[in-house]
Design an enzyme around this catalytic site. Structure first.
Site, PDB file in Angstrom:
ATOM      1  N   CYS A  99       3.428   1.772   2.738  1.00  0.00           N
ATOM      2  CA  CYS A  99       4.688   1.052   2.521  1.00  0.00           C
ATOM      3  C   CYS A  99       5.634   1.908   1.680  1.00  0.00           C
ATOM      4  O   CYS A  99       6.836   1.997   1.947  1.00  0.00           O
ATOM      5  CB  CYS A  99       4.429  -0.269   1.810  1.00  0.00           C
ATOM      6  SG  CYS A  99       3.333  -1.408   2.652  1.00  0.00           S
ATOM      7  N   ASP A 120       7.234  25.961 -33.907  1.00  0.00           N
ATOM      8  CA  ASP A 120       8.281  26.361 -34.843  1.00  0.00           C
ATOM      9  C   ASP A 120       7.782  26.034 -36.250  1.00  0.00           C
ATOM     10  O   ASP A 120       6.896  25.188 -36.430  1.00  0.00           O
ATOM     11  CB  ASP A 120       9.557  25.590 -34.525  1.00  0.00           C
ATOM     12  CG  ASP A 120      10.634  25.814 -35.569  1.00  0.00           C
ATOM     13  OD1 ASP A 120      10.927  26.981 -35.855  1.00  0.00           O
ATOM     14  OD2 ASP A 120      11.140  24.813 -36.113  1.00  0.00           O
ATOM     15  N   CYS A 180       0.842  -1.200   0.000  1.00  0.00           N
ATOM     16  CA  CYS A 180       0.000   0.000   0.000  1.00  0.00           C
ATOM     17  C   CYS A 180       0.871   1.241   0.000  1.00  0.00           C
ATOM     18  O   CYS A 180       2.098   1.163   0.074  1.00  0.00           O
ATOM     19  CB  CYS A 180      -0.937   0.015   1.210  1.00  0.00           C
ATOM     20  SG  CYS A 180      -0.082   0.138   2.788  1.00  0.00           S
TER      21      CYS A 180
END
Length: 770
Positions: A38, A462, A35
């Site tokens: 952790c 560009d 989870c």
């Protein structure tokens, strides 16, 4: 191809200028995380190692660690173990130059990676692994024992004197053996003073089991064996589906890494088939054979043969591209027909495919700001939930309710509140989104790029190589009265053949095609940077260059050429020479050189507008040329005649107006503007400088991919927001219901398992992105 310096993302290097030599990147494979809490714990432990920064990813069960010189890998593994988890350093293939010295290590690495891809590296793997009980086996046993237990517990007619002892016998293996992965993680974390999602599962299921066992021994009636067993089964089912779905989530990256050939047929001196060797033995400069329908083993240049090459897995383009001698080809693509002899230009980790895979993996290992917030919340969430469960139990007792009712409510709180979905909400979406982007020719450097792309409102383009193809061609020639067209083209071609400028190459190509024979040689050639060239052609002093350069040479410019230069919506190359030595030159012809607009540019710009973006054309070309291109593709706002520094100023001016700006470019002169923009997007056919300065690289050399990248980023952000809404909203709504006794522990277990599965399956919808 974009190169990410070890130990930092492209953004970090752009922002801080960190030299790559100061640190190195290490990837740790971590076992036992379940989870977000952790994740937070592992990151904190790694951060305690001096100079180390780490991003831990629950979805990939790995950590990308930036390690300063002097810190050994063993220190990182020890830090993870101190947090209560197991870790190992992912093996990295050696550089091609050191191949012989590391052949054995490379073989071991390949074997390890193959085993890891097939089986995984974690105790919760879905696939069988020798000597290890799998999650599938535990789930089957839990379900087989829970079904009769649930039946006898819920159906009063089936209950017989002492049935509780049968229930105990059925429940104990489910909770203690099938649910052992949860309890083992709980014990491991408890030894280090940590509490995680597994802690909540262990507390809930063990409390139900022990309470019911005590009641059975003392002769009581209210047992909750089915709660402990069924909740464990639901949680195993959720974990099983989650693991399978996470494998599907990483399928895009695995498919990229598996594109390369395993063997290669070398070519002899005559181009015939030679020995077939493992791809690891191929060296740069060696020639190899690609048969019809075969995979091109590595990056190279075609020396012999012609074929149609399918690069769809890299670019997303389904139409094969014809290649012949001199063409560059990419490893992992397929020659659908024709036989090729290719000279290898890059092998191993230096290939384009390897770089793409590394870039995608780097992006998947990163963290967004949203994910960091979720991790911080999860880090304190579990202790808060345990406190709420205790308060729930005490509150029910103080309200005069039976102990059994208080116990059930407290267990429901523990089980319903597991923050697993919260930890998976962001990383799984990023895992799927970046992988799908790579399949469609969109390489995203990290989660920050996704977040930025989702927020931009202005996109600056560009012109050359972005909106246009970047390939110059002569589309008209204006001659003064009495001058011969063939003679003018012969002189222009001879002069420009000494230059490598794109305009010069266009003039040479046009002159060669028109003349149909070899151009004369120019002596005394001299290039005048940015203005033109001079030389002697067939005894005449001649020049070719801009109209201003013609005046600079003291040339007489007839009215026809002045009018052509004044009215042209393309670049004008004036060609002239002197009638006799010592005389002033005269302009004899004006060649109109233009860049062709990409076929897909009008549609791409329309797509950008549909996304609600303001489109700006920014170029160093002349005003007339730029506005002509703008009209052709549908851009109203055109800024022309801008230097590379001026492009940066224009980007910053837009940002000062509160705009969130993306810049799309391909050249060296665009790299500063790409870095200055909120989001830099580099065209696939551009220079390395542009790609290194960008946040997104388009492998497919098409402006349409820029619109796709914005659309994909917005889609990923939408999925993440949906996941987080579900994860947060689920806990916010469910915990009070459980505390009030409105959710039974079994329903809570099923809902908690479904929340994680929902987040993963919702993220998998990104695989359908087109």
């Amino acid at each position: 191809m974009t190169e990410i310096a070890p130990g930092a993302s492209a953004d970090q290097h752009r922002a801080h200028g960190t030299p790559a030599a100061q640190s190195r990147a290490v990837v740790l494979e971590i076992e036992g995380m379940t989870c977000a809490s952790c994740v937070a714990r592992v990151e904190k432990r790694l951060a305690r190692v001096p100079g180390v920064t780490a991003a831990v990813n629950l979805a990939t069960e790995s950590a990308k660690v930036d390690v300063p010189q002097g810190v050994a890998d063993d220190e990182l593994v020890a830090a993870v173990q101190a947090a209560g988890y197991d870790a190992r350093v992912r093996a990295v293939a050696p550089p091609a130059a050191d191949h012989e010295a590391h052949e054995h290590a490379a073989d071991e690495t390949a074997a390890h990676e193959s085993e890891h891809a097939e089986h995984g590296a974690h105790d919760h793997d879905v696939e069988d692994e020798p000597g290890r009980t799998t999650l599938r086996t535990r789930l089957i046993v839990a379900a087989a024992l829970s079904a009769p237990l649930l039946l006898v517990s819920m159906a009063m007619p089936l209950q017989f004197p002492g049935w509780q002892w049968l229930a105990l016998a059925l429940t104990a293996p489910v909770v203690l053996w099938a649910g052992w992965p949860f309890h083992r993680a709980t014990l491991r974390n408890a030894r280090h003073g940590a509490a995680t999602m597994d802690t909540l599962i262990t507390l809930g299921t063990m409390a139900a089991l022990l309470w019911s066992a005590w009641v059975t021994v003392t002769g009581g009636m209210h047992v909750y064996f089915e709660v402990a067993a069924v909740v464990t089964t639901f949680l195993l089912l959720g974990r099983f589906i989650e693991q399978r779905s996470k494998r599907r989530a990483g399928a895009a990256l695995r498919s990229l890494m598996e594109l390369g050939a395993r063997d290669v047929t070398l070519a002899d001196a005559e181009g015939r088939d030679g020995a077939t060797v493992p791809i690891e033995r191929l060296r740069t400069g060696e020639r190899f054979v690609v048969r019809p329908g075969g995979t091109i083993a590595t990056d190279g240049v075609v020396e012999h043969g012609e074929a149609a090459v399918d690069a769809s897995m890299l670019t997303g383009e389904s139409v094969p591209v014809a290649v012949g001698p001199g063409a560059s080809v990419t490893g992992g693509t397929i020659a659908t027909d024709g036989r090729l002899v290719v000279r290898a230009t890059a092998v191993g980790g230096d290939t384009r495919l390897a770089r793409i895979a590394a870039l995608v993996e780097d992006a998947q290992a990163g963290k967004s700001q949203i994910q960091r917030l979720a991790d911080r919340i999860s880090g304190v969430f579990v202790p808060v939930v345990i406190g709420l469960a205790v308060l729930t139990f005490a509150g029910w007792l103080l309200a005069g309710q039976p102990v059994e009712a208080a116990f059930v409510a407290a267990v429901a709180v523990l089980i319903i509140a597991c923050p697993c979905a919260l930890g998976l909400a962001t990383p799984v979406a990023i895992l799927v989104g970046t992988g799908r982007g790579a399949q469609r020719g969109i390489l995203i450097t990290g989660p920050e790029a996704i977040e930025t792309a989702g927020r931009i409102d202005t996109i600056v383009l560009d012109k050359t190589g972005t909106v246009t193809s970047g390939r110059m061609s002569v589309h008209d020639a204006v001659l003064t009265g009495g001058n011969d067209r063939a003679e003018a083209l012969r002189v222009a071609g001879a002069l420009e053949s000494g230059s490598e400028h794109p305009i010069a190459r266009a003039v040479v190509a046009f002159a060669t095609e028109a003349q149909g024979d070899v151009l004369p040689h120019a002596t005394g050639f001299r290039s005048h940077a940015g203005r033109g060239v001079t030389g002697v052609v067939e005894g005449r002093e001649a020049f070719a260059g801009s109209p201003a350069f013609a005046l600079e040479r003291g040339a007489r410019v007839p009215a026809e050429i002045e009018a052509a230069a004044r009215d042209a919506e393309s670049t004008v190359v004036v060609v002239g020479w002197a009638s006799a030595p010592g005389m002033s030159p005269t302009a004899r012809a004006a060649l109109l050189v233009g860049d062709t607009v990409r076929d897909d540019s009008p549609a791409a710009i329309a797509a950008l507008r549909e996304l609600g973006l303001d489109v700006v054309l920014l170029t160093g070309d002349a005003e007339g040329v730029a506005r002509a291109v703008g009209r052709e593709v549908g851009i109203d706002r055109v800024i022309a005649g801008v230097s590379p520094e001026g492009k940066v100023d224009e980007i910053r001016r837009l940002q000062a107006q509160g705009r969130r700006v993306a810049m799309v470019g391909d050249g060296v002169n665009d790299s500063a503007a790409l870095a200055a923009a909120d989001l830099g997007i580099a065209m696939g056919g551009g220079t390395d400088a542009a790609m290194n300065a960008s946040d997104i690289t388009l492998v497919r050399d098409s402006l349409g991919a820029a619109a796709d990248s914005v659309r994909l980023s917005r889609r990923v952000l939408g999925i993440i927001r949906g996941n987080l809404f579900w994860a947060f909203g689920y806990n916010v709504a469910a915990i009070p219901l459980a505390a009030l006794g409105l959710l039974t522990p079994m329903i809570a277990g099923a809902a908690m398992a479904f929340s994680s599965v929902f987040v993963v399956l919702n993220s998998l919808r990104l695989r359908a992105f087109r």
